[in-house]
Design a protein around this motif. Structure first.
Motif, PDB file in Angstrom:
ATOM      1  N   MET A   1      45.308   1.911  25.931  1.00  0.00           N
ATOM      2  CA  MET A   1      46.468   1.772  24.866  1.00  0.00           C
ATOM      3  C   MET A   1      47.467   2.180  25.480  1.00  0.00           C
ATOM      4  SD  MET A   1      46.633   4.908  21.777  1.00  0.00           S
ATOM      5  CE  MET A   1      44.973   4.240  21.459  1.00  0.00           C
ATOM      6  N   THR A   2      49.108   1.397  24.948  1.00  0.00           N
ATOM      7  CA  THR A   2      50.219   1.226  25.141  1.00  0.00           C
ATOM      8  C   THR A   2      51.112   1.790  24.605  1.00  0.00           C
ATOM      9  OG1 THR A   2      50.632  -1.015  26.641  1.00  0.00           O
ATOM     10  CG2 THR A   2      52.273   0.543  26.526  1.00  0.00           C
ATOM     11  N   LEU A   3      51.929   3.465  24.858  1.00  0.00           N
ATOM     12  CA  LEU A   3      52.240   4.360  23.535  1.00  0.00           C
ATOM     13  C   LEU A   3      53.820   4.084  23.884  1.00  0.00           C
ATOM     14  CD1 LEU A   3      49.919   7.789  23.790  1.00  0.00           C
ATOM     15  CD2 LEU A   3      49.827   5.771  21.685  1.00  0.00           C
ATOM     16  N   LEU A   4      54.450   3.969  22.782  1.00  0.00           N
ATOM     17  CA  LEU A   4      56.186   4.303  22.879  1.00  0.00           C
ATOM     18  C   LEU A   4      56.400   5.797  21.752  1.00  0.00           C
ATOM     19  CD1 LEU A   4      59.201   3.844  23.901  1.00  0.00           C
ATOM     20  CD2 LEU A   4      58.710   1.974  21.056  1.00  0.00           C
ATOM     21  N   LEU A   5      56.683   6.866  22.396  1.00  0.00           N
ATOM     22  CA  LEU A   5      57.003   8.471  21.910  1.00  0.00           C
ATOM     23  C   LEU A   5      57.907   8.140  21.352  1.00  0.00           C
ATOM     24  CD1 LEU A   5      55.739  10.097  25.357  1.00  0.00           C
ATOM     25  CD2 LEU A   5      54.512   9.746  23.293  1.00  0.00           C
ATOM     26  N   ASP A   6      57.646   9.128  19.951  1.00  0.00           N
ATOM     27  CA  ASP A   6      58.773   9.134  19.223  1.00  0.00           C
ATOM     28  C   ASP A   6      59.908  10.014  19.770  1.00  0.00           C
ATOM     29  OD1 ASP A   6      60.755   9.117  16.012  1.00  0.00           O
ATOM     30  OD2 ASP A   6      60.107  11.151  16.194  1.00  0.00           O
ATOM     31  N   THR A   7      61.151  10.498  19.227  1.00  0.00           N
ATOM     32  CA  THR A   7      62.172  11.281  20.029  1.00  0.00           C
ATOM     33  C   THR A   7      61.116  12.897  19.858  1.00  0.00           C
ATOM     34  OG1 THR A   7      63.623   9.979  20.068  1.00  0.00           O
ATOM     35  CG2 THR A   7      64.245  12.428  20.265  1.00  0.00           C
ATOM     36  N   CYS A   8      60.974  12.990  18.077  1.00  0.00           N
ATOM     37  CA  CYS A   8      60.048  14.584  17.844  1.00  0.00           C
ATOM     38  C   CYS A   8      58.530  14.835  18.969  1.00  0.00           C
ATOM     39  CB  CYS A   8      59.995  14.632  16.759  1.00  0.00           C
ATOM     40  SG  CYS A   8      61.202  14.206  15.894  1.00  0.00           S
ATOM     41  N   LEU A 101      63.029   2.316  17.482  1.00  0.00           N
ATOM     42  CA  LEU A 101      61.818   2.464  18.113  1.00  0.00           C
ATOM     43  C   LEU A 101      60.923   2.052  17.740  1.00  0.00           C
ATOM     44  CD1 LEU A 101      62.152   6.646  18.499  1.00  0.00           C
ATOM     45  CD2 LEU A 101      61.522   5.039  20.042  1.00  0.00           C
ATOM     46  N   VAL A 102      61.021   1.731  15.923  1.00  0.00           N
ATOM     47  CA  VAL A 102      60.215   1.087  15.289  1.00  0.00           C
ATOM     48  C   VAL A 102      60.318  -1.050  15.713  1.00  0.00           C
ATOM     49  CG1 VAL A 102      59.764  -0.433  13.447  1.00  0.00           C
ATOM     50  CG2 VAL A 102      59.687   1.916  13.275  1.00  0.00           C
ATOM     51  N   GLN A 106      57.629  -3.029  18.110  1.00  0.00           N
ATOM     52  CA  GLN A 106      57.130  -4.392  17.225  1.00  0.00           C
ATOM     53  C   GLN A 106      57.339  -5.111  18.214  1.00  0.00           C
ATOM     54  OE1 GLN A 106      59.328  -5.164  13.417  1.00  0.00           O
ATOM     55  NE2 GLN A 106      58.464  -3.977  12.872  1.00  0.00           N
ATOM     56  N   ASP A 107      58.607  -5.645  19.342  1.00  0.00           N
ATOM     57  CA  ASP A 107      59.207  -6.599  20.002  1.00  0.00           C
ATOM     58  C   ASP A 107      58.128  -6.329  21.379  1.00  0.00           C
ATOM     59  OD1 ASP A 107      60.284  -8.488  20.863  1.00  0.00           O
ATOM     60  OD2 ASP A 107      62.228  -7.432  22.422  1.00  0.00           O
ATOM     61  N   TYR A 108      57.585  -5.073  21.839  1.00  0.00           N
ATOM     62  CA  TYR A 108      56.712  -5.054  23.082  1.00  0.00           C
ATOM     63  C   TYR A 108      54.871  -5.647  22.924  1.00  0.00           C
ATOM     64  CZ  TYR A 108      60.840  -4.198  26.308  1.00  0.00           C
ATOM     65  OH  TYR A 108      61.912  -4.632  25.907  1.00  0.00           O
ATOM     66  N   GLY A 109      54.632  -5.039  20.725  1.00  0.00           N
ATOM     67  CA  GLY A 109      53.898  -4.818  20.542  1.00  0.00           C
ATOM     68  C   GLY A 109      52.441  -4.126  20.890  1.00  0.00           C
ATOM     69  N   ILE A 110      53.823  -2.615  21.019  1.00  0.00           N
ATOM     70  CA  ILE A 110      53.166  -1.407  21.053  1.00  0.00           C
ATOM     71  C   ILE A 110      52.998  -0.267  20.313  1.00  0.00           C
ATOM     72  CG2 ILE A 110      53.415  -1.239  23.963  1.00  0.00           C
ATOM     73  CD1 ILE A 110      56.024   0.174  23.680  1.00  0.00           C
ATOM     74  N   LEU A 111      52.411   0.745  20.221  1.00  0.00           N
ATOM     75  CA  LEU A 111      51.844   1.730  19.496  1.00  0.00           C
ATOM     76  C   LEU A 111      52.675   2.613  19.027  1.00  0.00           C
ATOM     77  CD1 LEU A 111      50.093   3.025  17.143  1.00  0.00           C
ATOM     78  CD2 LEU A 111      49.288   4.180  18.844  1.00  0.00           C
ATOM     79  N   LEU A 112      53.369   3.153  18.059  1.00  0.00           N
ATOM     80  CA  LEU A 112      55.101   3.864  18.314  1.00  0.00           C
ATOM     81  C   LEU A 112      54.336   5.415  18.057  1.00  0.00           C
ATOM     82  CD1 LEU A 112      57.596   5.323  18.170  1.00  0.00           C
ATOM     83  CD2 LEU A 112      57.722   4.239  15.755  1.00  0.00           C
TER      84      LEU A 112
END
Length: 121
Positions: A1-8, A101-102, A106-112
């Motif tokens: 899985m590839t994740l992008l972390l929200d700042t919080c 971040l959204v 979307q651009d990278y097709g990863i989960l936020l």
């Protein structure tokens, strides 16, 4: 899985804050996952720290990259292709950092990974 972390989520993770959902913590720590922190989050953290709204033990330009690297989290640059997605993003959420971040997710097709009900999947 590839994740992008929200700042919080990133700040909760590095501080050991119980506000971080257990599942998110597990996914961040899972060695099979690729985890990113956007430069957009660094930008947000620096602004909040400068305004006195986010105390940190060191200057954020030193502390955040060091924490990111020590936890094996990769940096995600901001690309024009992500910024252009803002033109089609509905105004459900008005926070400019979260909106970007959204768009990156979307651009990278990863989960936020975010606990924010306005942007979580």
């Amino acid at each position: 899985m590839t994740l992008l972390l929200d700042t919080c989520e990133f700040l909760w993770f590095i501080s050991g804050d119980a506000a971080l959902p257990a599942r998110t913590k597990h996914e961040i720590q899972n060695p099979n996952n690729e985890v990113f922190l956007s430069v957009v989050s660094l930008w947000e953290i620096i602004i909040k720290h400068t305004l006195g709204k986010l105390p940190l033990p060191q200057s954020p330009d030193i502390y955040i990259p060091a924490q990111r690297d020590s936890h094996g989290i990769r940096s995600l640059s901001l690309e024009e292709s992500s910024v252009k997605k803002l033109a089609a993003l509905p105004l459900i959420h008005r926070d400019p950092f979260d909106r970007m971040l959204v768009c990156q997710a979307q651009d990278y097709g990863i989960l936020l990974a975010s606990a924010d009900p306005l942007i979580s999947p």
